[in-house]
Enzyme design. Structure first.
Site, PDB file in Angstrom:
ATOM      1  N   CYS A 216       0.785  -1.245   0.000  1.00 26.15           N
ATOM      2  CA  CYS A 216       0.000   0.000   0.000  1.00 26.15           C
ATOM      3  C   CYS A 216       0.814   1.291   0.000  1.00 26.15           C
ATOM      4  O   CYS A 216       0.266   2.352  -0.288  1.00 26.15           O
ATOM      5  CB  CYS A 216      -0.954   0.000   1.194  1.00 26.15           C
ATOM      6  SG  CYS A 216      -2.269  -1.222   1.032  1.00 26.15           S
ATOM      7  N   PHE A 217       2.105   1.236   0.324  1.00 24.42           N
ATOM      8  CA  PHE A 217       2.884   2.490   0.337  1.00 24.42           C
ATOM      9  C   PHE A 217       3.376   2.875  -1.052  1.00 24.42           C
ATOM     10  O   PHE A 217       3.873   3.976  -1.271  1.00 24.42           O
ATOM     11  CB  PHE A 217       4.084   2.398   1.302  1.00 24.42           C
ATOM     12  CG  PHE A 217       5.096   1.338   0.954  1.00 24.42           C
ATOM     13  CD1 PHE A 217       6.029   1.535  -0.052  1.00 24.42           C
ATOM     14  CD2 PHE A 217       5.127   0.125   1.648  1.00 24.42           C
ATOM     15  CE1 PHE A 217       6.968   0.560  -0.370  1.00 24.42           C
ATOM     16  CE2 PHE A 217       6.056  -0.856   1.346  1.00 24.42           C
ATOM     17  CZ  PHE A 217       6.974  -0.637   0.330  1.00 24.42           C
TER      18      PHE A 217
END
Length: 389
Positions: free
Chosen positions: A164-165
């Site tokens: 998700c980053f």
């Protein structure tokens, strides 16, 4: 004879990397969050797990998500019953889907971005492709190059399994490529499909259930380059700086493991607490050189891992509710699309600013921040500068 220094100088752009176009795409299949618990427990043959279903309903109610888009339809799931079990060998079936669908969805978003950019695709010099959905060789970057008909000499970078980053990571990488290669035009694509993570419910693995309540499919594409051609290219945001860090005492906070059963997620610690406790340090490091310490003076683009993360960040930094409007809007309309989320939020922000007649792409403000959060626990911090509308 020229010197190395002269060559080096000639190779580099003069201005900062700039986002020149944005495109987004989702699968056609749209699922309403209010109807999802009934559908999910029916399709996974788990309707007898009534207590777990009630728990899942509460998760969906609290998620602040209104709808999501998914490649997996009822028809596909009926043809692949192992995807509906909690832990059945199913990686082959999942991979067969995503190695085709991830580049395909990426192409949809990229085509929109290229159209908005308005330049011939032959001017694309680099491709950065990012997905946490499946792996293959040659990769999704190669497939996208073929699907779009890009030059065979385009320079490709494939990022798999970041999580998700990575919406922040692709901006950081594209910034370096654009600024260090004069005339470079970088096509960035994040394409995510939940076919790798979808599975039936289990009483003991509630973090998996959290993922089933939050994740959605989507793809976003950007064209990034420095020194925009006047009157031809229209910049929307400038990328001023980019940093990555691993948060202290966060080992195992978010883990993902690709196994025979697909990609399994584990949330082992208080993720919202870890992020909110450390976020100010990242902000201070990023904005001290600019003399900025009022976090409400910035426009905000934060990866919406879930509503609890947004609530705690808002509370910790005393942010005004409107600061996370674009972020919450994207979470509500699409769910958590992993790496693609922050790029959707950039698109939503500049769209709304134009619609509302604001003076800049950053909600009328000059400076902004983009945050990516994910496995590690890893945080990406990108400083943005808006452009006048």
């Amino acid at each position: 004879m020229v010197t190395v220094e002269e060559v080096r100088k000639a190779q580099r752009a003069e201005g900062p990397a700039t986002i020149l176009a944005i495109g987004t795409a989702t699968p056609a299949n749209c699922i309403l969050q209010s109807e999802y618990p009934d559908y999910y427990f029916r399709i996974t043959n788990s309707e007898h797990k009534t207590e777990l279903k009630e728990k899942f309903k509460r998760m969906c109610d609290k998620s602040m998500i209104r709808k999501r888009y998914m490649h997996l339809t009822e028809e596909i799931l009926k043809e692949n019953p192992n995807l509906c079990a909690y832990e059945a060998p199913s990686l082959d079936a999942r991979q067969d889907m995503v190695v085709v669908e991830v580049p395909k969805l990426g192409k949809e978003a990229a085509t929109k971005a290229i159209k908005e950019w308005g330049q011939p695709k032959s001017k694309i010099t680099h491709v950065v492709f990012c997905t946490t959905s499946g792996v293959d060789m040659p990769g999704a970057d190669y497939q996208l190059t073929k699907l779009l008909g890009l030059r065979p000499s385009v320079k490709r970078l494939m990022m798999y399994q970041q999580g998700c980053f990575a919406g922040g990571t692709v901006l950081r990488v594209a910034k370096d490529l654009a600024e260090n290669n004069k005339g470079a035009r970088v096509l960035v694509v994040c394409s995510e499909i939940t076919a790798v993570t979808f599975r039936g419910p289990n009483d003991t693995h509630l973090d998996s259930l959290v993922g089933q309540a939050l994740f959605g499919d989507g793809s976003a594409a950007l064209i990034i380059g420095a020194d925009p051609i006047p009157e031809i290219e229209k910049p929307t945001f400038e990328l001023v700086s980019a940093a990555q860090t691993i948060l202290p005492d966060s080992d195992g906070a978010i883990d993902g493991h690709l196994r025979e059963v697909g990609l399994t997620f584990h949330l082992l610690k208080d993720v919202p607490g870890l992020i909110s406790k450390n976020i100010e340090k990242s902000l201070v490091e990023a904005f001290k050189p600019l003399g900025i310490s009022d976090w409400n003076s910035l426009f905000w683009i934060a990866h919406p891992g879930g509503p609890a993360i947004l609530d705690q960040v808002e509370s910790k930094l005393a942010l005004k509710p409107e600061k996370l409007r674009a972020t919450r809007h994207v979470l509500g309309e699409y769910g958590n699309m992993s790496s693609a989320c922050v790029l959707f939020i950039l698109d939503e922000m500049r769209r709304k600013c134009a619609e509302d007649g604001l003076k800049t792409t950053g909600e009328g403000l000059e400076w902004g921040v983009l945050f990516g959060f994910g496995p590690g626990l890893t945080v990406e911090t990108v400083v943005l500068h808006s452009v006048g509308i």
